[in-house]
Design an enzyme around this catalytic site. Structure first.
Site, mmCIF file in Angstrom:
data_model
loop_
_atom_site.group_PDB
_atom_site.id
_atom_site.type_symbol
_atom_site.label_atom_id
_atom_site.label_comp_id
_atom_site.label_asym_id
_atom_site.label_seq_id
_atom_site.Cartn_x
_atom_site.Cartn_y
_atom_site.Cartn_z
ATOM 1 C CG HIS A 119 -3.994 -16.794 9.008
ATOM 2 N ND1 HIS A 119 -3.695 -18.112 9.277
ATOM 3 C CD2 HIS A 119 -5.337 -16.760 8.794
ATOM 4 C CE1 HIS A 119 -4.811 -18.836 9.243
ATOM 5 N NE2 HIS A 119 -5.821 -18.035 8.955
ATOM 6 C CG ASN A 175 -9.823 -22.039 6.823
ATOM 7 O OD1 ASN A 175 -10.110 -22.432 5.691
ATOM 8 N ND2 ASN A 175 -9.016 -21.013 7.044
#
Length: 465
Positions: A351, A320
């Site tokens: 998140h 990521n």
């Protein structure tokens, strides 16, 4: 249904991207036309995929456009950050309490997370450009600083364009505007002396080869997802029968297998998103030492470096990548104290609010600090000969892979009960070892200047990949 819509949208976006590059290239269409097309298609994809939930994307975008134009210059980045992260967190809360840990059939949180990254990135870079002196900025911040507020069309295009609205990645505002205006590839090519290479004019690199290569990776990832992921669920590692019959080392081995099985989903989504951007002509990053054109400016992962990582830091830097770059630019580089801890906490908050995320990122802080202490105190002893270095790399590879598996298991499990059950089944061994390392090995304090130099080194390493 959401997964089918997601794939359909991304495949349609891929076709639209090729069309966009050929028929709406900067030589055929004005910047305004390119902005408008990219925005309208992005809005259409959002509505098609997420229905009325897509209104959350548009509400957040317009609220922050108002902040960008009305807030005082010293506070643009603060207000934008609080509003964007606050709105995203409220949406995360609605998911966990209203839908009881279920995944919505139209899960709009993914696009909202990407838009939050873009809003805060632009706000920080705008603050750097019009609210700070050049000597206060790092070389990277100077390069990316935005000197004037974007127009509404530019703002909407950057946040809602069809190439990135579904799965990202986040990119820098100046890079995106250079792409729309047709300067993106040209700027990178000018960094090379082409006359020395025998060219009488600048070459015209095509992304087609890079797109085809990434589509092959996407196809393999899809096949692995359909075969491995369903057959090796993470939940099996806390099954009572499995725990009763399986010895400790075998449980660790199976943990590695189920973690590997969970990866293809991310490889598929991120590589396809990268291919869509490349197909539109966006993502050119320059020429490597072999003279090969590179299309990895927006790449979100380096699979080889992930699977061969010999340190926790190396693994994180290659997984990521664009989110890691965002965290660095909006948090790590600007944090007045405890930058590592604050960055992990922001990552968890971004998140969502599932407890498993916080177990993962708090554990990540501990293991990162322990890994840094071991590396600083021990690595130099193993560099004196090739066999020692190979042995060191093999051991650190195995420990890194197991440490990552141990850390991310709660991220997949989400809830408190299975997470505690899992950590008890493996005796909290990584937590205990990390604490012992931090207690026994000296930690060298980092000054701000050293940290800034390391930040720049980290940026250079990311850009060179």
């Amino acid at each position: 249904l959401f997964q089918i819509n997601f794939v359909a949208c991304q495949l349609f976006a891929l076709l639209a991207a090729f069309w966009f590059r050929i028929y709406l290239s900067p030589s055929h269409a004005s910047s305004a036309v390119r902005h408008a097309f990219a925005t309208l298609f992005g809005i259409y994809f959002a509505v098609f995929c997420f229905g009325w939930y897509s209104i959350h994307l548009f509400v957040l975008v317009m609220m922050n456009y108002g902040i960008m134009n009305m807030a005082s210059v010293p506070n643009i980045h603060r207000y934008s950050f609080v509003v964007a992260m606050g709105y995203l967190t409220l949406c995360h809360i609605s998911r966990i309490y209203i839908f009881h840990y279920g995944i919505l059939t139209t899960d709009f949180s993914g696009p909202l997370m990407i838009i939050t990254q873009k809003i805060t990135t632009l706000a920080c870079q705008l603050h750097d450009g019009i609210g700070r002196q050049a000597e206060e900025l790092t070389a990277e911040q100077n390069r990316l600083a935005v000197k004037s507020r974007p127009s509404l069309l530019e703002y909407l295009s950057y946040l809602l364009n069809f190439m990135s609205i579904i799965a990202g990645p986040c990119s820098n505002y100046k890079d995106y505007i250079a792409f729309i205006e047709g300067r993106h590839v040209h700027m990178k090519l000018l960094e090379v002396n082409w006359k020395q290479k025998g060219y009488d004019r600048l070459p015209d690199p095509s992304p087609t080869g890079a797109v085809m290569y990434k589509l092959c990776i996407t196809l393999v990832s899809l096949i692995l997802f359909l075969t491995l992921t369903k057959n090796f669920p993470m939940a099996y590692i806390i099954d009572d029968e499995f725990l009763d019959k399986t010895p400790f080392l075998s449980r660790l081995g199976y943990l590695y297998v189920v973690t590997q099985a969970a990866k293809p989903k991310y490889y598929f989504a991120w590589t396809l998103a990268d291919a869509v951007n490349n197909a539109a002509g966006y993502g050119f990053s320059g020429v490597d030492e072999k003279g090969t054109f590179r299309w990895d400016l927006l790449s979100n992962l380096n699979i080889w470096n992930i699977e061969t990582a010999t340190s926790f830091k190396m693994y994180i830097e290659n997984w990521n990548i664009q989110t890691a770059a965002w965290l660095k630019r909006v948090c790590y580089d600007r944090a007045p104290w405890y930058p590592t801890a604050l960055t992990f906490i922001l990552s968890a908050l971004w998140h969502g609010i599932y407890p498993g995320y916080y177990f993962t990122f708090l554990t990540g802080i501990l293991i990162t600090l322990a890994a840094r202490a071991i590396r600083n105190n021990c690595r130099h002893y193993f560099l004196s000969s090739v066999p020692l270095k190979i042995a060191y790399d093999v051991v650190t590879w195995a420990v890194t892979q197991l440490a990552v598996c141990y850390t991310v298991a709660p991220f997949v499990m989400l809830a408190v009960e299975p997470t505690i059950k899992f950590y008890k089944s493996v005796y909290f061994h990584m937590h205990i070892l990390s604490i012992l390392v931090l207690l026994l090995l000296p930690i060298r304090p980092q000054t701000h200047s050293v940290r800034r130099a390391q930040n720049q080194a980290m940026l250079n390493s990311i850009e060179s990949k």
